[in-house]
Write a protein that holds these residues in place. Sequence first.
Motif, PDB file in Angstrom:
ATOM      1  N   PHE A  54       0.851  -1.189   0.000  1.00  0.00           N
ATOM      2  CA  PHE A  54       0.000   0.000   0.000  1.00  0.00           C
ATOM      3  C   PHE A  54       0.890   1.244   0.000  1.00  0.00           C
ATOM      4  O   PHE A  54       1.852   1.326   0.760  1.00  0.00           O
ATOM      5  CB  PHE A  54      -0.882   0.033   1.251  1.00  0.00           C
ATOM      6  N   VAL A  55       0.537   2.231  -0.825  1.00  0.00           N
ATOM      7  CA  VAL A  55       1.312   3.468  -0.915  1.00  0.00           C
ATOM      8  C   VAL A  55       0.370   4.655  -0.756  1.00  0.00           C
ATOM      9  O   VAL A  55      -0.731   4.679  -1.323  1.00  0.00           O
ATOM     10  CB  VAL A  55       2.055   3.564  -2.267  1.00  0.00           C
ATOM     11  N   ARG A  56       0.797   5.648   0.019  1.00  0.00           N
ATOM     12  CA  ARG A  56       0.029   6.876   0.142  1.00  0.00           C
ATOM     13  C   ARG A  56       0.985   8.058   0.274  1.00  0.00           C
ATOM     14  O   ARG A  56       2.179   7.889   0.577  1.00  0.00           O
ATOM     15  CB  ARG A  56      -0.922   6.837   1.331  1.00  0.00           C
ATOM     16  N   ALA A  57       0.454   9.266   0.054  1.00  0.00           N
ATOM     17  CA  ALA A  57       1.263  10.479   0.120  1.00  0.00           C
ATOM     18  C   ALA A  57       0.499  11.561   0.869  1.00  0.00           C
ATOM     19  O   ALA A  57      -0.739  11.566   0.926  1.00  0.00           O
ATOM     20  CB  ALA A  57       1.628  10.962  -1.283  1.00  0.00           C
ATOM     21  N   ARG A  58       1.260  12.503   1.451  1.00  0.00           N
ATOM     22  CA  ARG A  58       0.704  13.625   2.206  1.00  0.00           C
ATOM     23  C   ARG A  58       1.159  14.933   1.577  1.00  0.00           C
ATOM     24  O   ARG A  58       2.292  15.043   1.106  1.00  0.00           O
ATOM     25  CB  ARG A  58       1.171  13.555   3.664  1.00  0.00           C
ATOM     26  N   ASP A  59       0.258  15.925   1.550  1.00  0.00           N
ATOM     27  CA  ASP A  59       0.658  17.220   1.007  1.00  0.00           C
ATOM     28  C   ASP A  59       1.121  18.154   2.131  1.00  0.00           C
ATOM     29  O   ASP A  59       1.053  17.819   3.322  1.00  0.00           O
ATOM     30  CB  ASP A  59      -0.462  17.852   0.167  1.00  0.00           C
ATOM     31  N   ALA A  60       1.597  19.321   1.741  1.00  0.00           N
ATOM     32  CA  ALA A  60       2.176  20.258   2.705  1.00  0.00           C
ATOM     33  C   ALA A  60       1.151  20.802   3.686  1.00  0.00           C
ATOM     34  O   ALA A  60       1.516  21.315   4.751  1.00  0.00           O
ATOM     35  CB  ALA A  60       2.845  21.414   1.953  1.00  0.00           C
ATOM     36  N   ALA A  61      -0.143  20.669   3.364  1.00  0.00           N
ATOM     37  CA  ALA A  61      -1.190  21.108   4.279  1.00  0.00           C
ATOM     38  C   ALA A  61      -1.562  20.028   5.289  1.00  0.00           C
ATOM     39  O   ALA A  61      -2.447  20.243   6.120  1.00  0.00           O
ATOM     40  CB  ALA A  61      -2.427  21.529   3.495  1.00  0.00           C
ATOM     41  N   GLY A  62      -0.901  18.875   5.196  1.00  0.00           N
ATOM     42  CA  GLY A  62      -1.147  17.797   6.151  1.00  0.00           C
ATOM     43  C   GLY A  62      -2.201  16.802   5.739  1.00  0.00           C
ATOM     44  O   GLY A  62      -2.594  15.941   6.544  1.00  0.00           O
TER      45      GLY A  62
END
Length: 701
Positions: A556-564
């Motif tokens: 499983f892969v996920r990402a977070r942006d600079a706003a959290g």
Amino acid sequence: MKKARLRPLSLIIMAIAAGAAAPMSALAHQDDVAQLAAQEMAAADTVYKVHFPNLKLARKAAISFHANLLASNYDEGYLVMELNEREQAKLSRFGFTFEPATEWVEKRNQVLTTMQEMTQLRQELRSSGDGAMIAQDVALRGIPGYECYETVEETFAVAGDMVATYPNLATWIDVGNSWEKNQGLGGHDIRVLKLTNRSTGGQKPILFINSAIHAREFTTAPLTLDFARTLLSGYGTDADITWILDHHEVHLMLHTNPDGRKKAETGILWRKNTNQNYCGSTSNKRGADLNRNFTFGWNSANGSSGDQCNDTYRGPRPGSEPETQAIESYVRSIFPDRRGSGKNDAAPADTSGIHLDIHSYSELVLWPWGDTSTAAPNGQALQTLGRKFAWFNGYTPQQSIGLYPTDGTSDGVSYGELGVAAYTFELGTDFFQSCSVYDGKIKPDNLRALIYAAKVVRTPYLTPAGPDVTSVSLSVNGSAATLAASATDTRFSSRNGREPVQAIAQAEYYIDVPPWKAGAEPVALASTDGRFDEGTEELTGSIDTSGLSEGKHTVFVRARDAAGNWGAVSAAFLEVGDDSGGGNSQYEYANTTSQAIPDRGSVTSQITVPADAPAASSATVSVTIDHTYQGDVRLTLSKGGRSVIVKNNNGRDSSRGSKTYTASISASQFNGLTGAWTLTAQDVYSRDTGSLTSWKLVLDK
């Protein structure tokens, strides 16, 4: 040319069984469909070309006057509507002008006459008693003139066959009756197809979809049924679909208004249910508009009609119709109430669940409120997910208020009462959309949106704001695997405003246990350029496979942006083999990211063999596809301007399901085996669909 296809015998038997109780008991009450068609053709003098002053007002008119809408020609500056004098006056205030839609009426009458003739022919075949003629009738598929759209009986038969084929994944639930069935006039059950892996327990978030609440909207039930096909055929081979069904539930009310749909299958522009207590028992304007009959907000904003013969007749009281009662009871049974009683009470941000009501047409994605221009209390989050849906299907996202309000609609029980994120999709550009448009555009575009909905249903008010992981690929080399992925925070429609785009700030992967489960262990991924500072990033990481058991694992892969904001999870399968016997896994390069193959379209997938790969003079390519008609698909492998056909299309190959194709290639054919390889999976014929499941290159020793 592809040969005509007969439906499987199991479907034929189940279709007969599903309809056996209704047709004979209903014959005495059967409408004279020719008389109903004549009533429709007699209304030609109320059909107009409605020229709009601008596109924004045209979209709003398509919402407020959806019951009047017959065709849209946005590029040419007009809509076709059936209007009385009062309705014309309301549109005139906004600058709309009118002229008789003579050409449209003539074409409509020709189509209606042809469909009536085809319907009559089918009735004669069924009643002939001639075995050969009955067999010929059975071979006919779909609504007359629109073979890609299953009839109500065919839809129910397919759903029943799904349960028989996938007993651990599919359940067929009776949740109520249609009006005609309650009256002993034949009629139909209201049913829900529930899809989830029954072997995985726990509380699972639910995506609920209902379709065909307005009978004449041909594309809606087929899309929902095709979504079920995609989920079931992809389980075990598509990593995303597999985890969705393992950890989430999908509930599909395929035909919300089956009695009305049977009228529309003859070519009549039937919208409402078939309740004979309203507007006369033999009128083609009888019945109630089920999407104005819901209890929440019923008759609250002058957004429906009290005239029994009007297409937006709301019924005599809230929730008066059995079809409405069935959907309301079911929605309340699967979703908890998480919204206060006040109009401005927001549901908590962590509320799970999504309700999609699939309509046609107008190419819109809509969310509450529809009875006021004031934003819903969860309006910002609803807008974010709406713009994400619209990125996938290319539609215009907007709050569902038009020139005038609507009330008593289906999102009342789900969002208004319970706080569940609710949307209406308006598919395509026509009620009786051609099969070529449905197969080539509506289906592939909207299946992507539905898959996304199934991904984010756990936290629909939070997850859509985060980045999407758009690809995941794994290359195995001995006791290690290289993970390559892409993430982007840019996938929002900009057709009606813009969402803020953030830089990707973090990415991680998990093995076998997804991030929301206890025991999940994140492992950081790096940006390939060494820093996280852009809205789209390429990701890389290494997986030590020495401690993993032999067999298939899910990454499983996920990402977070600079706003959290953490975005939706994407996954790929990792195959771990036993190398103790001197196998050649260190020579294997694979791409396990599954992709849907559009009907009469193509997809590509890449594998890069690194420059330091072991020297080899030949290799074997293996490609696994899952398709409902294998003969549709051609597989081509290419590198550096050279190509080879791994599998050619063959219209006589009617095999279906999952199948692996292999071919041997040499280094001399492609000027070496290292470098970037591209596999193209092309669907050459129409009607059937499937996916490119995975493929790999194995360098020969």
